[in-house]
Write a protein that holds these residues in place. Structure first.
Motif, PDB file in Angstrom:
ATOM      1  N   TYR A  95      -1.272  33.006  70.755  1.00 38.31           N
ATOM      2  CA  TYR A  95      -2.153  32.947  69.287  1.00 38.31           C
ATOM      3  C   TYR A  95      -1.707  33.776  68.025  1.00 38.31           C
ATOM      4  CZ  TYR A  95      -1.789  37.606  71.464  1.00 38.31           C
ATOM      5  OH  TYR A  95      -1.839  38.674  71.973  1.00 38.31           O
ATOM      6  N   THR A  96      -2.448  33.586  67.419  1.00 39.79           N
ATOM      7  CA  THR A  96      -1.508  33.802  65.853  1.00 39.79           C
ATOM      8  C   THR A  96      -2.918  34.985  65.790  1.00 39.79           C
ATOM      9  OG1 THR A  96      -3.732  33.530  64.465  1.00 39.79           O
ATOM     10  CG2 THR A  96      -1.746  31.418  64.371  1.00 39.79           C
ATOM     11  N   GLU A 125      -6.400  34.951  64.882  1.00 35.95           N
ATOM     12  CA  GLU A 125      -7.061  34.766  66.372  1.00 35.95           C
ATOM     13  C   GLU A 125      -7.153  35.928  66.516  1.00 35.95           C
ATOM     14  OE1 GLU A 125      -5.805  29.906  67.488  1.00 35.95           O
ATOM     15  OE2 GLU A 125      -4.328  31.774  67.843  1.00 35.95           O
ATOM     16  N   ASN A 145     -10.466  37.864  67.642  1.00 38.86           N
ATOM     17  CA  ASN A 145     -11.551  36.862  67.944  1.00 38.86           C
ATOM     18  C   ASN A 145     -11.682  36.916  69.551  1.00 38.86           C
ATOM     19  OD1 ASN A 145     -13.510  37.066  65.699  1.00 38.86           O
ATOM     20  ND2 ASN A 145     -12.285  35.654  64.859  1.00 38.86           N
ATOM     21  N   LEU A 146     -10.414  36.825  70.234  1.00 40.42           N
ATOM     22  CA  LEU A 146      -9.348  35.992  71.526  1.00 40.42           C
ATOM     23  C   LEU A 146     -10.571  37.052  72.465  1.00 40.42           C
ATOM     24  CD1 LEU A 146      -7.860  34.768  72.797  1.00 40.42           C
ATOM     25  CD2 LEU A 146      -6.202  36.318  72.660  1.00 40.42           C
ATOM     26  N   LYS A 157      -6.321  30.553  75.892  1.00 42.38           N
ATOM     27  CA  LYS A 157      -6.832  30.666  74.878  1.00 42.38           C
ATOM     28  C   LYS A 157      -8.730  31.179  75.662  1.00 42.38           C
ATOM     29  CE  LYS A 157      -4.918  29.618  71.777  1.00 42.38           C
ATOM     30  NZ  LYS A 157      -4.498  29.122  69.918  1.00 42.38           N
ATOM     31  N   LEU A 200     -11.496  32.138  73.812  1.00 39.03           N
ATOM     32  CA  LEU A 200     -12.707  32.427  72.085  1.00 39.03           C
ATOM     33  C   LEU A 200     -13.441  32.646  72.022  1.00 39.03           C
ATOM     34  CD1 LEU A 200      -9.427  30.254  69.676  1.00 39.03           C
ATOM     35  CD2 LEU A 200      -9.403  32.872  70.355  1.00 39.03           C
TER      36      LEU A 200
END
Length: 191
Positions: free
Chosen positions: A169-170, A173, A176-177, A189, A191
């Motif tokens: 994941y970035t 991201e 909001n993970l 993930k 989300l």
């Protein structure tokens, strides 16, 4: 575990006072701060007048304008990250994120008032800081971009066996993970 801070109506007034510093916590961009005050916890703005006894929400029928031009209910609990240059409303409850661009943010709490000398009492603020631990902290964050994080683990499958799996994941991201989920041996993930 949270932090308990006593905010004094006189000493921590927005006019002539000094903010009550929320110590023992190092804040950084992305941290989420929750502040909660008990409804029946009250302070006095004018020592002799009952109508000026209030909780952290302040007296809505008595707005005051602070020297910086911001307007809040008299006696409301306020927060600041810039040593009282600007304020945000806290009241009985607020949840706020520390934004990028605030160098070395220090949370201080204040009583919204324009005449501290006739104030008395204090309000206790319960503070919880949720750090964004999904991105490893470090000085690299100031000079890096497009950060990617990979989590690798051996995860149990429905048949009871394990297999190695990874999820990436970035940094964006990560904000909001909600969760990283094992679905039949595959990290996913949430989300």
């Amino acid at each position: 575990m949270g932090i308990l801070v006593e905010v004094k109506a006189n000493e921590n007034s927005t006019t002539g006072g000094v903010g009550a510093e929320v110590g023992a916590v190092s804040l950084k961009a992305g941290d989420v701060i929750s502040i909660f005050c008990e409804f029946n916890n009250r302070w006095k703005l004018l020592d002799q007048q009952e109508e000026f006894i209030t909780n952290a929400n302040g007296i809505g029928s008595h707005p005051i304008t602070l020297p910086n031009g911001q307007t809040f209910p008299a006696g409301s609990l306020l927060g600041s990250f810039d040593n009282g240059t600007t304020f945000f409303a806290v009241g009985l409850f607020t949840q706020i994120s520390v934004l990028e661009g605030i160098p070395n943010p220090i949370l201080k709490l204040y009583c919204a008032d324009i005449d501290k000398d006739n104030n008395s009492g204090s309000i206790f603020a319960h503070i919880k800081v949720q750090t964004n631990r999904l991105v490893p902290n470090g000085s690299y964050l100031r000079t890096a971009r497009n950060v990617k994080i990979t989590v690798t683990a051996e995860c149990r499958k429905l048949d009871g066996t394990f297999q190695e799996t990874s999820v990436e994941y970035t940094q964006v991201e990560a904000q909001n993970l909600k969760d990283i989920i094992n679905i039949d041996g595959v990290l996913t993930k949430g989300l």
